[in-house]
Design an enzyme around this catalytic site. Structure first.
Site, PDB file in Angstrom:
ATOM      1  N   ASP A 190      -3.350   4.522  -2.121  1.00 50.66           N
ATOM      2  CA  ASP A 190      -4.022   4.963  -1.082  1.00 50.66           C
ATOM      3  C   ASP A 190      -4.238   6.241  -0.982  1.00 50.66           C
ATOM      4  OD1 ASP A 190      -5.895   5.274   1.383  1.00 50.66           O
ATOM      5  OD2 ASP A 190      -4.132   4.621   2.584  1.00 50.66           O
ATOM      6  N   THR A 216     -10.784   6.062  10.731  1.00 48.73           N
ATOM      7  CA  THR A 216     -10.879   5.622  12.119  1.00 48.73           C
ATOM      8  C   THR A 216     -10.487   6.750  13.327  1.00 48.73           C
ATOM      9  OG1 THR A 216      -8.722   4.700  11.641  1.00 48.73           O
ATOM     10  CG2 THR A 216     -10.493   3.393  11.818  1.00 48.73           C
ATOM     11  N   ARG A 257       3.240  -0.850  10.690  1.00 49.17           N
ATOM     12  CA  ARG A 257       4.532  -1.021  11.548  1.00 49.17           C
ATOM     13  C   ARG A 257       4.912  -2.310  12.065  1.00 49.17           C
ATOM     14  NH1 ARG A 257       2.066   4.078  14.521  1.00 49.17           N
ATOM     15  NH2 ARG A 257       0.234   3.126  13.465  1.00 49.17           N
ATOM     16  N   LYS A 307       0.786  -1.258   0.078  1.00 53.49           N
ATOM     17  CA  LYS A 307      -0.083  -0.074   0.015  1.00 53.49           C
ATOM     18  C   LYS A 307       0.584   1.153   0.191  1.00 53.49           C
ATOM     19  CE  LYS A 307      -2.182   1.861   3.743  1.00 53.49           C
ATOM     20  NZ  LYS A 307      -2.178   3.090   3.474  1.00 53.49           N
ATOM     21  N   ASP A 313     -13.286  14.970  -4.261  1.00 47.82           N
ATOM     22  CA  ASP A 313     -13.464  16.272  -5.021  1.00 47.82           C
ATOM     23  C   ASP A 313     -14.740  16.339  -5.694  1.00 47.82           C
ATOM     24  OD1 ASP A 313     -12.657  18.688  -6.283  1.00 47.82           O
ATOM     25  OD2 ASP A 313     -10.786  18.222  -6.148  1.00 47.82           O
ATOM     26  N   LYS A 324      -7.221   8.282  -1.380  1.00 47.33           N
ATOM     27  CA  LYS A 324      -8.288   8.695  -0.824  1.00 47.33           C
ATOM     28  C   LYS A 324      -8.970   9.931  -1.561  1.00 47.33           C
ATOM     29  CE  LYS A 324      -7.663   7.144   3.876  1.00 47.33           C
ATOM     30  NZ  LYS A 324      -6.088   6.593   3.900  1.00 47.33           N
TER      31      LYS A 324
HETATM   32  O1  C5P Z   1       1.386   0.835  11.060  1.00 51.11           O
HETATM   33  P1  C5P Z   1      -0.155   0.460  10.899  1.00 51.11           P
HETATM   34  O2  C5P Z   1      -0.176  -1.052  10.659  1.00 51.11           O
HETATM   35  O3  C5P Z   1      -1.045   1.254  11.863  1.00 51.11           O
HETATM   36  O4  C5P Z   1      -0.449   1.277   9.519  1.00 51.11           O
HETATM   37  C1  C5P Z   1      -1.826   0.915   9.109  1.00 51.11           C
HETATM   38  C2  C5P Z   1      -1.863   1.628   7.746  1.00 51.11           C
HETATM   39  O5  C5P Z   1      -3.359   1.703   7.200  1.00 51.11           O
HETATM   40  C3  C5P Z   1      -1.255   3.156   7.594  1.00 51.11           C
HETATM   41  O6  C5P Z   1      -1.019   3.165   6.305  1.00 51.11           O
HETATM   42  C4  C5P Z   1      -2.671   3.975   7.699  1.00 51.11           C
HETATM   43  O7  C5P Z   1      -2.805   5.174   7.040  1.00 51.11           O
HETATM   44  C5  C5P Z   1      -3.670   3.158   7.175  1.00 51.11           C
HETATM   45  N1  C5P Z   1      -5.070   3.268   7.575  1.00 51.11           N
HETATM   46  C6  C5P Z   1      -5.574   3.101   8.947  1.00 51.11           C
HETATM   47  N2  C5P Z   1      -6.832   3.413   9.186  1.00 51.11           N
HETATM   48  C7  C5P Z   1      -7.795   3.483   8.342  1.00 51.11           C
HETATM   49  C8  C5P Z   1      -7.222   3.778   6.887  1.00 51.11           C
HETATM   50  C9  C5P Z   1      -5.913   3.602   6.561  1.00 51.11           C
HETATM   51  O8  C5P Z   1      -4.668   2.682   9.632  1.00 51.11           O
HETATM   52  N3  C5P Z   1      -8.917   3.864   8.749  1.00 51.11           N
END
Ligand code: C5P
Length: 243
Positions: free
Chosen positions: A60, A123, A215, A33, A65, A62
């Site tokens: 991603d 979220t 992460r 992603k 517009d 998003k």
């Molecule tokens: O590091 P981590 O596993 O928390 O990363 C989650 C990824 O998913 C990040 O790129 C974050 O921006 C994305 N994301 C999220 N929650 C959402 C939409 C996207 O954590 N509702």
């Protein structure tokens, strides 16, 4: 989507970090992603490089517009030959339909257009923010389900949502409608800024179509080992009792 991929969030600041990370996975075909930070700092050339390594890409960005602008932007993104893109469902049905038309127009003849999914509620959005600032007097769950149904009616392929919202969406939408779910951690991993986290196993049980993991893989001491552990749990090969 026939398979249930694990998408690795490449939340890196630039190309060098991406290259160093992907070199570790020369023997794997990943589904990655690419988000706004990396795309805006590195540009579309990076997409070619990642595709050249044989990986699939969820871009991603998003989009949100007016319909004409989203249509033209999606036409351009389809030319990058990515596998998945997304929009905010809050942009409305006409905008979402325009996104699909743009993707179809920009996809090369004989190729499949990128899947397009909708963000329902971020979220980071709380019910308080929704009601006090945005004047939406509904619960988060009600808006998530309603936005998912709007996205389905506009012929989008699915939504991005929390694994905990998947059962509600499964009930309200078609079985082919996909749910792409971030907020995934192995039991014992640091939560970071995510509040409601779910293990890969729990996400599978709840019916997620795909999980997004950042992460827990990218910041691990051994990213390849972490990736394999999460894949095993997500695919059901490794049953754990600590979800
Ligand atoms: O590091 P981590 O596993 O928390 O990363 C989650 C990824 O998913 C990040 O790129 C974050 O921006 C994305 N994301 C999220 N929650 C959402 C939409 C996207 O954590 N509702």
């Amino acid at each position: 989507m026939s398979d249930r991929p694990l998408m690795v969030a490449l939340d890196f600041a630039g190309r060098d970090e991406v290259n160093n990370f992907l070199q570790l996975f020369d023997n794997e075909q990943l589904y990655v992603k690419v988000g706004m930070e990396l795309f805006y700092s590195s540009g579309p050339g990076l997409i070619d490089k990642i595709k050249g390594r044989g990986h699939r890409i969820f871009l991603d960005l998003k989009l949100h517009d007016i319909p004409n602008t989203v249509n033209k932007a999606m036409k351009a993104l389809a030319r990058l030959d990515v596998d998945m893109v997304n929009v905010h469902a809050a942009g409305g049905s006409v905008m979402m339909k325009a996104a699909i038309e743009g993707l179809e127009e920009g996809t090369k003849a004989g190729k499949k257009r990128p899947s397009c999914i909708a963000v329902t509620q971020l979220t980071s959005t709380t019910e308080d923010l929704m009601q006090q600032e945005l004047l939406i007097h509904k619960t988060i769950d009600e808006t998530v389900v309603h936005y998912a149904q709007n996205a389905e009616a506009a012929a989008l392929d699915g939504v991005v949502c929390s694994p905990l919202e998947v059962p509600l969406i499964r009930k309200a939408c078609n079985t082919t409608f996909i749910t792409v779910t971030p907020g995934i951690r192995l039991a014992g991993d640091a939560k970071g800024d995510q509040h409601r986290v779910t293990t890969p196993r729990k996400a599978r049980e709840l019916g997620s179509s795909a999980i997004v993991v950042g992460r827990s893989i990218t910041a691990a001491d051994d990213p390849v080992n972490a990736y394999k552990k999460i894949i095993a749990e997500w695919s059901g090969e490794l049953e754990t009792t600590n979800s």
